[in-house]
Scaffold this motif. Structure first.
Motif, PDB file in Angstrom:
ATOM      1  N   CYS A 291       0.807  -1.220   0.000  1.00  0.00           N
ATOM      2  CA  CYS A 291       0.000   0.000   0.000  1.00  0.00           C
ATOM      3  C   CYS A 291       0.841   1.270   0.000  1.00  0.00           C
ATOM      4  CB  CYS A 291      -0.955   0.003   1.187  1.00  0.00           C
ATOM      5  SG  CYS A 291      -0.134   0.274   2.775  1.00  0.00           S
ATOM      6  N   GLY A 292       2.154   1.147   0.110  1.00  0.00           N
ATOM      7  CA  GLY A 292       3.018   2.323   0.058  1.00  0.00           C
ATOM      8  C   GLY A 292       3.144   3.054   1.376  1.00  0.00           C
ATOM      9  N   GLY A 293       2.657   2.457   2.456  1.00  0.00           N
ATOM     10  CA  GLY A 293       2.731   3.085   3.768  1.00  0.00           C
ATOM     11  C   GLY A 293       2.271   2.117   4.830  1.00  0.00           C
ATOM     12  N   ASP A 294       1.753   2.659   5.934  1.00  0.00           N
ATOM     13  CA  ASP A 294       1.348   1.838   7.072  1.00  0.00           C
ATOM     14  C   ASP A 294      -0.123   2.064   7.406  1.00  0.00           C
ATOM     15  OD1 ASP A 294       1.564   0.170   9.361  1.00  0.00           O
ATOM     16  OD2 ASP A 294       1.857   1.934  10.617  1.00  0.00           O
ATOM     17  N   TRP A 295      -0.841   0.962   7.535  1.00  0.00           N
ATOM     18  CA  TRP A 295      -2.246   0.949   7.989  1.00  0.00           C
ATOM     19  C   TRP A 295      -3.164   1.673   6.996  1.00  0.00           C
ATOM     20  CZ3 TRP A 295      -3.031  -2.587  11.490  1.00  0.00           C
ATOM     21  CH2 TRP A 295      -4.259  -2.665  12.152  1.00  0.00           C
ATOM     22  N   PRO A 296      -3.404   1.054   5.831  1.00  0.00           N
ATOM     23  CA  PRO A 296      -4.251   1.662   4.804  1.00  0.00           C
ATOM     24  C   PRO A 296      -5.726   1.629   5.201  1.00  0.00           C
ATOM     25  CG  PRO A 296      -3.664  -0.566   4.149  1.00  0.00           C
ATOM     26  CD  PRO A 296      -2.921  -0.289   5.423  1.00  0.00           C
ATOM     27  N   ARG A 297      -6.174   2.669   5.874  1.00  0.00           N
ATOM     28  CA  ARG A 297      -7.546   2.685   6.404  1.00  0.00           C
ATOM     29  C   ARG A 297      -8.580   2.878   5.295  1.00  0.00           C
ATOM     30  NH1 ARG A 297     -10.568   3.017  10.963  1.00  0.00           N
ATOM     31  NH2 ARG A 297      -8.711   2.666  12.214  1.00  0.00           N
ATOM     32  N   HIS A 298      -8.229   3.615   4.259  1.00  0.00           N
ATOM     33  CA  HIS A 298      -9.226   3.946   3.236  1.00  0.00           C
ATOM     34  C   HIS A 298      -8.510   4.205   1.927  1.00  0.00           C
ATOM     35  CE1 HIS A 298     -12.506   6.313   1.277  1.00  0.00           C
ATOM     36  NE2 HIS A 298     -13.268   5.545   2.015  1.00  0.00           N
ATOM     37  N   HIS A 299      -9.235   4.052   0.814  1.00  0.00           N
ATOM     38  CA  HIS A 299      -8.665   4.403  -0.489  1.00  0.00           C
ATOM     39  C   HIS A 299      -9.773   4.861  -1.430  1.00  0.00           C
ATOM     40  CE1 HIS A 299      -9.397  -0.025  -0.693  1.00  0.00           C
ATOM     41  NE2 HIS A 299      -9.875   0.259  -1.895  1.00  0.00           N
ATOM     42  N   LEU A 300      -9.335   5.604  -2.444  1.00  0.00           N
ATOM     43  CA  LEU A 300     -10.250   6.195  -3.415  1.00  0.00           C
ATOM     44  C   LEU A 300      -9.765   5.819  -4.814  1.00  0.00           C
ATOM     45  CD1 LEU A 300     -12.501   8.299  -4.203  1.00  0.00           C
ATOM     46  CD2 LEU A 300     -10.685  10.038  -4.091  1.00  0.00           C
ATOM     47  N   VAL A 301     -10.664   5.326  -5.650  1.00  0.00           N
ATOM     48  CA  VAL A 301     -10.357   5.039  -7.052  1.00  0.00           C
ATOM     49  C   VAL A 301     -11.021   6.121  -7.886  1.00  0.00           C
ATOM     50  CG1 VAL A 301     -10.628   3.404  -8.945  1.00  0.00           C
ATOM     51  CG2 VAL A 301     -10.194   2.561  -6.636  1.00  0.00           C
TER      52      VAL A 301
END
Length: 347
Positions: A291-301
């Motif tokens: 995910c490119g970081g830590d703890w991916p809480r949310h994402h947008l497409v």
């Protein structure tokens, strides 16, 4: 900010939830995936989830620790101001969604399981509050098992005007009818496997609703039958790999063409890519991408890009989506922002 740039509002966790955010942040993404800060849109306490009014420049935010919901009005390109007073919600109010017709918003509360409908006026201001019927655990068999708490987690507006909500604690998807001045009336419910933990939902254009599960890190598929009731038709793993200890499912989002689904997994910090099959009735795990970081809480497409809110590493990163394979490539861009919890494209 260039005309081709995408402005996003970023919810966050603030000091009252041991977070590093300051409120609702404004972020800008250009057509090359580069991300920049557009400043703090408005200071507020743990606005962990946001929803946009369908037609007006109004943003609704929960205050997860403060147990309230509040409207904010857009005052400039990247500024918001409070619009009306905060309205009481429930414990750990973690999600809010807006009716496509602008009649109401629905907030769901992880802490006490409440599902609350707030009616809106023509300006988008909140005018009333109605708490819906409490969930009953369908898996409860005997007092010796111990009672499991209800944990309402998200809502989804259906095209026929009904509302669908998840209860992560009771492994339930509930369907409601909206009655003006009365709130949400129970319609029916769909029972998911015990311990799966249904969290967030995405509706495919075929009519399937994909529900990602926090505990089992899977995706449940529910479809509407001819009589209007939804049925559980399949449960598939979110990942090509087994979940690791400590993993938990986060957000689910679909590509605009409906060919791919993306599920965030906190812990092992992955974005799981699934292929949508059989005209929207099936899902097939395709690949996992860091995910490119830590703890991916949310994402947008959005428009060929995947933007990931990494709560643990205080950043939002962008990935270019391959139009043929659906796979994310990157990270391409990165911007620091405190404890981001949710992303939505501003209109």
């Amino acid at each position: 900010m260039g005309n081709d740039n995408t402005l996003m509002w970023a919810g966050s966790y603030t000091a009252d939830r041991n977070g590093n955010g300051k409120g609702i942040a404004a972020l800008s993404a250009d057509d090359q995936g580069h991300l920049t800060s557009a400043g703090l849109a408005v200071a507020s306490n743990s606005p962990s989830f946001l929803a946009l009014h369908p037609t007006l420049p109004v943003v609704y935010a929960v205050a997860e620790e403060g147990k309230t919901v509040r409207a904010y009005r857009r005052t400039g390109e990247a500024e918001l101001e409070a619009f009306g007073e905060p309205w009481p919600a429930g414990d750990a109010t973690c999600h809010v969604a807006a009716d496509p017709q602008g009649r109401f918003i629905v907030a769901t509360c992880w802490g006490d399981g409440q599902v609350i409908l707030y009616e809106l006026d023509h300006d988008g201001a909140i005018t009333s509050r109605t708490s819906a019927a409490a969930a009953v655990d369908p898996h409860f068999t005997a007092p010796t098992d111990g009672e499991r708490p209800s944990r309402a987690h998200s809502s989804l507006m259906l095209p026929d005007g009904r509302v669908m909500t998840t209860d992560l604690g009771h492994d339930l998807v509930r369907v409601w009818k909206y009655a003006p001045a009365e709130g949400l009336q129970p319609d029916h419910e769909v029972v998911l496997p015990k311990g799966s933990g249904p969290r967030h939902m995405a509706r495919h254009h075929s009519g399937s609703v994909f529900v990602d599960t926090e505990y089992s890190v899977e995706v449940a598929i529910v479809r509407m039958e001819p009589d209007g009731t939804y049925e559980l038709t399949a449960v598939v793993p979110a990942s090509i790999n087994k979940p690791f200890d400590g993993d938990s499912g986060a957000e689910i989002a679909l590509s605009p063409d409906g060919r791919f689904a993306y599920v965030g997994v906190r812990g092992s910090n992955r974005i799981c890519v699934l292929k949508v099959t059989h005209d929207g009735t099936g899902l097939e795990p395709l690949a996992d991408v860091p995910c490119g970081g830590d703890w991916p809480r949310h994402h947008l497409v959005r428009e060929g890009w995947l933007y990931v809110a990494n709560e643990g590493s205080d950043d939002v990163v962008s990935f270019r989506l391959d139009p043929a394979t659906g796979l994310p490539d990157g990270p391409v861009g990165r911007v620091e922002t405190g404890s981001p919890s949710m992303l939505v494209a501003a209109r």
